[in-house]
Design a protein around this motif. Sequence first.
Motif, PDB file in Angstrom:
ATOM      1  N   ALA A 108       0.840  -1.194   0.000  1.00 45.72           N
ATOM      2  CA  ALA A 108       0.000   0.000   0.000  1.00 45.72           C
ATOM      3  C   ALA A 108       0.881   1.251   0.000  1.00 45.72           C
ATOM      4  O   ALA A 108       2.010   1.236   0.514  1.00 45.72           O
ATOM      5  CB  ALA A 108      -0.902   0.009   1.229  1.00 45.72           C
ATOM      6  N   PRO A 109       0.394   2.353  -0.557  1.00 39.23           N
ATOM      7  CA  PRO A 109       1.153   3.610  -0.495  1.00 39.23           C
ATOM      8  C   PRO A 109       1.451   4.000   0.954  1.00 39.23           C
ATOM      9  O   PRO A 109       0.624   3.796   1.854  1.00 39.23           O
ATOM     10  CB  PRO A 109       0.198   4.622  -1.152  1.00 39.23           C
ATOM     11  N   LYS A 110       2.610   4.563   1.180  1.00 42.71           N
ATOM     12  CA  LYS A 110       3.001   4.931   2.542  1.00 42.71           C
ATOM     13  C   LYS A 110       2.228   6.127   3.078  1.00 42.71           C
ATOM     14  O   LYS A 110       2.208   6.376   4.288  1.00 42.71           O
ATOM     15  CB  LYS A 110       4.504   5.206   2.581  1.00 42.71           C
ATOM     16  N   SER A 111       1.585   6.867   2.185  1.00 45.22           N
ATOM     17  CA  SER A 111       0.827   8.043   2.617  1.00 45.22           C
ATOM     18  C   SER A 111      -0.652   7.739   2.859  1.00 45.22           C
ATOM     19  O   SER A 111      -1.433   8.654   3.150  1.00 45.22           O
ATOM     20  CB  SER A 111       0.936   9.147   1.560  1.00 45.22           C
ATOM     21  N   LEU A 112      -1.043   6.467   2.770  1.00 41.14           N
ATOM     22  CA  LEU A 112      -2.454   6.100   2.923  1.00 41.14           C
ATOM     23  C   LEU A 112      -2.622   5.190   4.130  1.00 41.14           C
ATOM     24  O   LEU A 112      -1.947   4.169   4.251  1.00 41.14           O
ATOM     25  CB  LEU A 112      -2.946   5.383   1.661  1.00 41.14           C
ATOM     26  N   ASN A 113      -3.526   5.562   5.051  1.00 37.06           N
ATOM     27  CA  ASN A 113      -3.785   4.729   6.209  1.00 37.06           C
ATOM     28  C   ASN A 113      -5.281   4.605   6.454  1.00 37.06           C
ATOM     29  O   ASN A 113      -6.103   5.208   5.755  1.00 37.06           O
ATOM     30  CB  ASN A 113      -3.063   5.265   7.458  1.00 37.06           C
ATOM     31  N   ILE A 114      -5.648   3.839   7.471  1.00 33.48           N
ATOM     32  CA  ILE A 114      -7.050   3.527   7.717  1.00 33.48           C
ATOM     33  C   ILE A 114      -7.852   4.743   8.141  1.00 33.48           C
ATOM     34  O   ILE A 114      -9.072   4.800   7.946  1.00 33.48           O
ATOM     35  CB  ILE A 114      -7.167   2.389   8.761  1.00 33.48           C
ATOM     36  N   ASP A 115      -7.181   5.737   8.713  1.00 30.98           N
ATOM     37  CA  ASP A 115      -7.896   6.946   9.140  1.00 30.98           C
ATOM     38  C   ASP A 115      -8.594   7.629   7.970  1.00 30.98           C
ATOM     39  O   ASP A 115      -9.678   8.199   8.136  1.00 30.98           O
ATOM     40  CB  ASP A 115      -6.931   7.937   9.802  1.00 30.98           C
ATOM     41  N   TYR A 116      -7.990   7.584   6.792  1.00 35.44           N
ATOM     42  CA  TYR A 116      -8.581   8.210   5.623  1.00 35.44           C
ATOM     43  C   TYR A 116      -9.970   7.633   5.355  1.00 35.44           C
ATOM     44  O   TYR A 116     -10.921   8.380   5.088  1.00 35.44           O
ATOM     45  CB  TYR A 116      -7.676   7.994   4.412  1.00 35.44           C
ATOM     46  N   PHE A 117     -10.107   6.322   5.473  1.00 39.89           N
ATOM     47  CA  PHE A 117     -11.373   5.652   5.174  1.00 39.89           C
ATOM     48  C   PHE A 117     -12.374   5.825   6.313  1.00 39.89           C
ATOM     49  O   PHE A 117     -13.564   6.063   6.078  1.00 39.89           O
ATOM     50  CB  PHE A 117     -11.117   4.170   4.900  1.00 39.89           C
ATOM     51  N   ASP A 119     -12.477   8.262   8.566  1.00 38.19           N
ATOM     52  CA  ASP A 119     -12.913   9.664   8.639  1.00 38.19           C
ATOM     53  C   ASP A 119     -13.948   9.992   7.569  1.00 38.19           C
ATOM     54  O   ASP A 119     -14.836  10.827   7.784  1.00 38.19           O
ATOM     55  CB  ASP A 119     -11.712  10.599   8.492  1.00 38.19           C
ATOM     56  N   LYS A 120     -13.858   9.343   6.428  1.00 37.35           N
ATOM     57  CA  LYS A 120     -14.790   9.612   5.333  1.00 37.35           C
ATOM     58  C   LYS A 120     -15.976   8.644   5.313  1.00 37.35           C
ATOM     59  O   LYS A 120     -16.839   8.727   4.434  1.00 37.35           O
ATOM     60  CB  LYS A 120     -14.055   9.539   3.992  1.00 37.35           C
ATOM     61  N   GLY A 121     -16.013   7.723   6.270  1.00 37.07           N
ATOM     62  CA  GLY A 121     -17.115   6.774   6.334  1.00 37.07           C
ATOM     63  C   GLY A 121     -17.104   5.755   5.210  1.00 37.07           C
ATOM     64  O   GLY A 121     -18.151   5.206   4.843  1.00 37.07           O
ATOM     65  N   ILE A 122     -15.924   5.471   4.645  1.00 40.91           N
ATOM     66  CA  ILE A 122     -15.801   4.495   3.558  1.00 40.91           C
ATOM     67  C   ILE A 122     -15.571   3.113   4.169  1.00 40.91           C
ATOM     68  O   ILE A 122     -14.544   2.869   4.799  1.00 40.91           O
ATOM     69  CB  ILE A 122     -14.641   4.864   2.611  1.00 40.91           C
TER      70      ILE A 122
END
Length: 565
Positions: A108-117, A119-122
């Motif tokens: 996975a990209p190093k700049s992408l984590n679970i918080d992104y999903f 926080d956006k309800g994905i």
Amino acid sequence: MNKLIFTLIFAVFCGQLAAQDRLTGQTFTTRSEVLARNGMAATSQPLATQAALDILRKGGSAMDAAIAANAVLGLVEPASCGIGGDLFAIVWDAKTQKLYGFNGSGRAPKSLNIDYFIDKGIKYVPDLGPLPVTVPGAVDGWFALHEKFGKLPMGTLLQPAIDYGREGFPVSEVIAYEMESNYSGMVDLPGFAETYMPNGHTPRKGEVFKNPNLSDTYEKIAKGGRDAFYKGDIARTIGSYMKKHGGFLSYEDLADHTSNWVEPISTNYRGYDVWELPPNGQGTAVLQMLNILEGYDIKSMGFGSAEYLHVLTEAKKLAYEDRAKFYADPAFNKIPVEELISKSYAAERRALINPNQAARSYPAGDLEIELGNTTYLTVADKDGNMVSLIQSIYSEFASGMVPDGLGFVLQNRGAQFNVQDRNHANAIAPGKRPFHTIIPAFITKDGKPFVSFGLMGGSVQPQGHAQIVVNVVDFGMNLQEAGDAPRMRHSGSSQPTGSVMTDGGTLNLESGFTPEVFRELRKMGHQISFAVGIYGGYQAIGVDLENRVYSGASESRKDGQAAGY
């Protein structure tokens, strides 16, 4: 007369008359194995098979031929594989008399984590667009495998694909169908239509399709090596393209990519050692299923019987519950693989099966864990080396994202991450490999090579592997028969992405099983369905060491070919 016609039609549908006129073999539709002494290749497309044979005749190794075939497949079967995806392999090296395992999956990209999903309800990673894109591992896999087992220059290996990309090739039937059936939703994704719909539509059967951009990319790789892909202009193009279109995959992610040599894992099934690769792939499920099935007298049940299909389906359900819980990147988790594939654990799990009733759900095993679309091909050469290789971009046309001028689509393997539960073994994390579906397989007998095989089809793969082994070992089928035999596919088990099975799932059956079997399975509580094209593109090569003869097989459901010389 009407009743007779109806009976004949119904019998053909059920496979009863499909092969009455065969001189040898089973009652279902099949054909003879291909036999040859000097070399053998089995791939999902004849042009790729012929490219592999050409390399073997030039003195190339089995690995050289496998790379050449894989490069051609990335061109001629672009909805299923390509250099925007990952690669796994099991290699029998005749010199050392040993199996080698290779994990060429990206992270996975190093700049992408679970918080992104969160926080956006994905709740699930989407299949299309920039979010599911992970680092492509195939090209690094080519070079790592070539360094250890190759003989001819990489430029020689990629030349057939380069030529076909520039001159064009006629699209074969199944591939044309897959391309036409799966482009919806991708037309507006950047670069897709320009690459795969040059005349306003995906190429139809028999149309000549060209991809000069991919030929250019292959030439850069041939001249500049693996760093041309991961640290050169190709990597910079991918990085800038992803940034422009809201993605996370970066040049740095590509530059930092590494592959791994891994020890294959195995179980002994009635005297045959069946080999798979450890997680992050799902090969462990094959070994779990076989261990459970070994406790039954499968041969006496008979191929295609309700009794056999029942225990096979229940074994699958049990293994897949563990798959959903435990299988993930071992760099982030301590995975209890030895316990999962032990005979004692299989006995515990087998005891949960009711011989007369389908289960609606099973619990996953209580073992400790510490958190921390696809093409298959196989090649054998004159020296006794054998390669079992599988390569994929995941779903058909993957993410649909085609970087500017490169001629290939980026994989969407990140869609397999769990983005709901931070504590799940397969929860997304920066630099983490996702749970992976593609798995090569190998069988040895008394420490010697016996069969190199595999098939495609996402979650169907462990089910398909287990059925191939049972067909060969328990039912005495040859390799071609084992692949052509009617298959089952159970869907609906719990998934590493987070979904949970509570209704028993659905047992999909190909035509060829009898109406009596359907009725018996329904009485047991199985939900029966019928579907086409979900049973996997199988290829295999066997070896008769006494006569020094290879046998090749490519199932008749698709466009593939086994050929030797």
